[in-house]
Design a protein around this motif. Structure first.
Motif, mmCIF file in Angstrom:
data_model
loop_
_atom_site.group_PDB
_atom_site.id
_atom_site.type_symbol
_atom_site.label_atom_id
_atom_site.label_comp_id
_atom_site.label_asym_id
_atom_site.label_seq_id
_atom_site.Cartn_x
_atom_site.Cartn_y
_atom_site.Cartn_z
ATOM 1 N N MET A 207 0.812 -1.216 0.000
ATOM 2 C CA MET A 207 0.000 0.000 0.000
ATOM 3 C C MET A 207 0.844 1.264 0.000
ATOM 4 N N LEU A 480 -5.611 -0.841 -2.512
ATOM 5 C CA LEU A 480 -6.629 -0.653 -1.484
ATOM 6 C C LEU A 480 -7.890 -1.453 -1.790
ATOM 7 N N MET A 495 -2.421 4.432 3.868
ATOM 8 C CA MET A 495 -3.342 4.980 2.870
ATOM 9 C C MET A 495 -3.408 6.499 2.982
#
Length: 522
Positions: A207, A480, A495
Motif C-alpha cells: 500500500m 486498497l 493509505m
C-alpha cells in the motif's frame, strides 16, 4: 521594536524546526503498527501506530495554527469531510437504536475507539497534505520514509534468517527487542517486520512502500544520486521487500502484489500499443478511415485479452511457487475444478452457489472471514441507508451469522459470552456499508475516485517527481481495493499519507498560492 521582531523571528525558526523534527519522526516510525507503550495508554487495542505520538504534536503546533491562519486545502477533501459527517450522524443515531451492551462493550465504547482511528487517519492525511508544500520537501519526505523502510527491512531479514535457518528459534535478545516494538510475540514461521502480523507487514509494503519505490524507479530513476553498484537505492529496497513479502506467507499480500505487477505490465503494454497499432495499420496498408477504426478496436480487444492471459498465467505460476512453502495455498491445487463446470446449463446458478460456499472457503482456510463478511452484509441489508454507526456492526452479528459459522471454533469463541474478542467485519468495504450505509460508502468511494483522478493527472506532468507520485497513487488505489477485503481499520496511516502525498504533489504542480506556508529552511 527591532528586538521584538528578532525575538519573534527566532521563535518561529524554533517552531519550524520542531515541526520538521516531528514530521521526520512520524515518517521514521511508520513501520511500527502496535507500539506497546501506546497500547497501554489507550487500553490495549491492536492498532497503535507509533507515528501517532508525533502526529499529536503536529496537530497542536502545525495543524491548528495552519487553520487559524486560514490555510487552504484541496478540493478532494470535501467528499472525505462528507463521509466523516455521515459517520457522525450514524453514530449519533445509533444511541437511539436500543443496542444492548455485549461482551463488556457499549455503543459509546465501540464508537469511541472507532472515532479515534478515523480521526487519526484524517489527521495523517491533513498533516501530509499541508506539510509537503514544495518539491524539495516532497523529496526530503520520501528520503526519510526510505530510512524507516530500510530499518524495517533489516529487521525483517533478521527474522527471516532465524525462521528459515533456525526454525524460528530466536535468541532472547531478539525477543526482548521485539517486545518493545510490538504487543505480539515474534512469529516463529512468518516474517512480520515491525508490524503486528504478517498481513499488516504486507499491507505496508503493497500500500505504501512498493508504490513509492516503483514510481521512483520507473519515472525518476531514483531520489538519490548515489547507487549501490549498478542499482539505485529504490531498486535494492524493492527487491529486498519482494523477498520478504514472499516469505510472509500472506495470501492477501501476495494477491495485492500481483495486482501491482499486473497494473505495471498493463501500463507498459498499452503505452507501447500505440506504436504497434500504427505500425500494423501502415504495414497492411489500410487507407479507409472506417476500416482503420475497426482495426483499432479489434487491436485493443486483442490487447486486453493478451493482458488478461498474461496476468492469469502470472497468478497461477506465483501461487504454485509460493504453495511449496505455504500449505494453505497448496490446497488450491487440490480442488476438483471440474466441479465448477456443470454439464447441464439449466442449473448453472445453483451449481455456482453450491461451489462458492463457505465449505470451499473452509477448505481453503478463510471460512472465518467469509462468515464475518456474510454477517456484515446482512447488517447492511437491514440498515441500508445510514448503517448502524461506526464500530457497532459487531453488536448485530449474533443474529446474522450463517448457520455454517457455528461449526468454526474461532467464530464460536468470538460469539460466546465470557471472551473479550469482539466481532468485526474484517472487510473495509463491508464495514463502510454496514456502519455508514450506502450514503457513507458513496462519499468514501467518491473521495478515492478524486484521489485516483489527481494521481492520473500527475502522470501527464513533465516533472518526473510528480509522475512518480502519480504512479504511486494509482498503484495504492488499486491495492486498497484488494487490501480492503482483509483490513477494516482506519487507524493504519499508509493509505492516508500516500494519498496526502498525491494531494500535496497536485498542489505543488499547479503552483496554487497558499495562505500559510512556513519554510523549514529559514
Amino acid at each position: 521594536m527591532r528586538g521584538k521582531k528578532v525575538l519573534v523571528g527566532n521563535v518561529e525558526k524554533i517552531q519550524f524546526r520542531i515541526v520538521w523534527v516531528a514530521w521526520g519522526l512520524l515518517l521514521l516510525l511508520l513501520p511500527i503498527t502496535s507500539l506497546p507503550l501506546l497500547a497501554d495508554l489507550v487500553g490495549g487495542s491492536t492498532v497503535n501506530p507509533a507515528a501517532v505520538m508525533p502526529l499529536i504534536l503536529l496537530v497542536v503546533i502545525w495543524i491548528i495554527p495552519y487553520f487559524i491562519q486560514k490555510g487552504s486545502l484541496n478540493l478532494e477533501v470535501v467528499p472525505l469531510v462528507g463521509f466523516i459527517a455521515v459517520a457522525l450522524m450514524t453514530s449519533i443515531l445509533a444511541h437511539f437504536n436500543s443496542i444492548l451492551p455485549w461482551k463488556g462493550q457499549t455503543v459509546l465504547s465501540r464508537e469511541f475507539g472507532s472515532w479515534l482511528t478515523l480521526l487519526a487517519g484524517f489527521a495523517f492525511y491533513i498533516v501530509t497534505l499541508t506539510m509537503v508544500s514544495d518539491k524539495a520537501k516532497l523529496t526530503q519526505t520520501v528520503k526519510i520514509i526510505n530510512i524507516g523502510a530500510a530499518m524495517m527491512l533489516v529487521w525483517a531479514l533478521i527474522q527471516g534468517g532465524y525462521i528459515f535457518f533456525r526454525n524460528g528459534n530466536f535468541p532472547v535478545v531478539i525477543q526482548r527487542v521485539h517486545e518493545f516494538i510490538s504487543i505480539r510475540d515474534i512469529h516463529s514461521k512468518q516474517i512480520t517486520g515491525f508490524a503486528y502480523e504478517a498481513s499488516w507487514f504486507c499491507h505496508q509494503l503493497n500500500m505504501f512502500y512498493f508504490p513509492i519505490w516503483l514510481g521512483a524507479i520507473l519515472y525518476l530513476k531514483s531520489f538519490y544520486k548515489r547507487r549501490i553498484g549498478k542499482f539505485s537505492i529504490e531498486v535494492m529496497l524493492f527487491l529486498i521487500g519482494v523477498v520478504a513479502l514472499l516469505f510472509t506467507r500472506s495470501r492477501i499480500g501476495l494477491i495485492s502484489f500481483l495486482v501491482i505487477i499486473g497494473i505495471l505490465v498493463s501500463i507498459f503494454i498499452f503505452r507501447k500499443s500505440g506504436k504497434a497499432q500504427h505500425w500494423f495499420i501502415k504495414k497492411i496498408k489500410i487507407n479507409s478511415p472506417l476500416l482503420s477504426s475497426v482495426t483499432s478496436v479489434l487491436f485493443s480487444i486483442l490487447l486486453l485479452f493478451l493482458v488478461f492471459i498474461f496476468f492469469l498465467g502470472l497468478v497461477i505460476v506465483v501461487i504454485y511457487l509460493v504453495s511449496k512453502i505455504d500449505t494453505r495455498l497448496e490446497r488450491i491445487f487440490m480442488i476438483s475444478w471440474s466441479d465448477f463446470f456443470p454439464l447441464s446449463l439449466s442449473n448453472v446458478m445453483d451449481q455456482i452457489r453450491l461451489r462458492f460456499n463457505v465449505q470451499y472457503a473452509n477448505f481453503l482456510m478463510f471460512a472465518e472471514r467469509s462468515v464475518y463478511w456474510s454477517a456484515a452484509f446482512r447488517v447492511y441489508n437491514e440498515h441500508p441507508l445510514l448503517g448502524v454507526g461506526l464500530g457497532n456492526a459487531g453488536f448485530f452479528f449474533p443474529g446474522n451469522m450463517p448457520a455454517f459459522s457455528w461449526s468454526l471454533p474461532e467464530v464460536v469463541d468470538v460469539l460466546r459470552d465470557g471472551t473479550s474478542m469482539f466481532p468485526n467485519p474484517k472487510n473495509l468495504w463491508l464495514r463502510l456499508l454496514s456502519e455508514t450505509g450506502i450514503v457513507g460508502f458513496t462519499f468514501f468511494v467518491v473521495w478515492l475516485l478524486c484521489i485516483l483522478s489527481r494521481a492520473w493527472k500527475l502522470l501527464s506532468r513533465q516533472a518526473p517527481t510528480f509522475r512518480a507520485v502519480g504512479l504511486a497513487g494509482i498503484l495504492a488505489c488499486a491495492v486498497l481495493v484488494v487490501e480492503g477485503f482483509s483490513i477494516d481499520t482506519f487507524g493504519l496511516p499508509y493509505m492516508w499519507i500516500l494519498f496526502g502525498l498525491v494531494g500535496a504533489a497536485t498542489r505543488i504542480a499547479s503552483s496554487k498560492p497558499e495562505s500559510f506556508t512556513p519554510s523549514f529552511n529559514t
